[in-house]
Design a protein around this motif. Structure first.
Motif, mmCIF file in Angstrom:
data_model
loop_
_atom_site.group_PDB
_atom_site.id
_atom_site.type_symbol
_atom_site.label_atom_id
_atom_site.label_comp_id
_atom_site.label_asym_id
_atom_site.label_seq_id
_atom_site.Cartn_x
_atom_site.Cartn_y
_atom_site.Cartn_z
ATOM 1 N N GLU A 33 0.902 -0.977 0.157
ATOM 2 C CA GLU A 33 -0.118 0.064 0.290
ATOM 3 C C GLU A 33 0.806 1.221 -0.074
ATOM 4 N N GLN A 36 2.735 1.630 -3.784
ATOM 5 C CA GLN A 36 1.866 1.361 -4.978
ATOM 6 C C GLN A 36 2.002 2.630 -5.839
ATOM 7 N N ASP A 37 1.870 3.739 -5.099
ATOM 8 C CA ASP A 37 1.810 4.879 -5.936
ATOM 9 C C ASP A 37 3.182 5.253 -6.974
ATOM 10 N N TYR A 39 4.777 2.934 -8.669
ATOM 11 C CA TYR A 39 5.025 1.943 -9.592
ATOM 12 C C TYR A 39 3.555 2.002 -10.568
ATOM 13 N N GLU A 40 3.933 1.723 -11.645
ATOM 14 C CA GLU A 40 2.723 1.413 -12.732
ATOM 15 C C GLU A 40 1.890 0.353 -12.245
ATOM 16 N N PHE A 41 2.438 -0.887 -11.791
ATOM 17 C CA PHE A 41 1.729 -1.841 -11.405
ATOM 18 C C PHE A 41 2.441 -2.639 -10.316
ATOM 19 N N VAL A 42 1.672 -3.369 -9.515
ATOM 20 C CA VAL A 42 2.000 -4.131 -8.615
ATOM 21 C C VAL A 42 1.544 -5.856 -8.768
ATOM 22 N N ILE A 43 2.291 -6.442 -8.629
ATOM 23 C CA ILE A 43 1.864 -8.050 -8.899
ATOM 24 C C ILE A 43 1.945 -8.771 -7.501
ATOM 25 N N TRP A 44 0.898 -9.184 -7.278
ATOM 26 C CA TRP A 44 0.816 -9.861 -5.693
ATOM 27 C C TRP A 44 0.896 -11.034 -5.916
#
Length: 52
Positions: A33, A36-37, A39-44
């Motif tokens: 959380e 996250q701002d 990066y373009e996307f976060v992979i969980w």
């Protein structure tokens, strides 16, 4: 420290290991959380269901 490794040191993979109930998931959710701002996307990815 984790935030420094990821953002400043450009660490591409972080693994959290430990006994159940010590807060690994809570730590990872809070960290994701907070970052996250940036990066373009976060992979969980969770391996919980794959270990059985």
């Amino acid at each position: 420290m984790l935030q420094t490794w990821i953002v400043q040191d450009h660490c591409r993979l972080v693994t959290l290991l430990g006994m159940g109930g010590v807060g690994k998931t809570s730590l990872s959710v809070k960290l994701a959380e907070e970052l996250q701002d940036q990066y373009e996307f976060v992979i969980w990815r969770s391996l919980r269901d794959r270990l059985s």
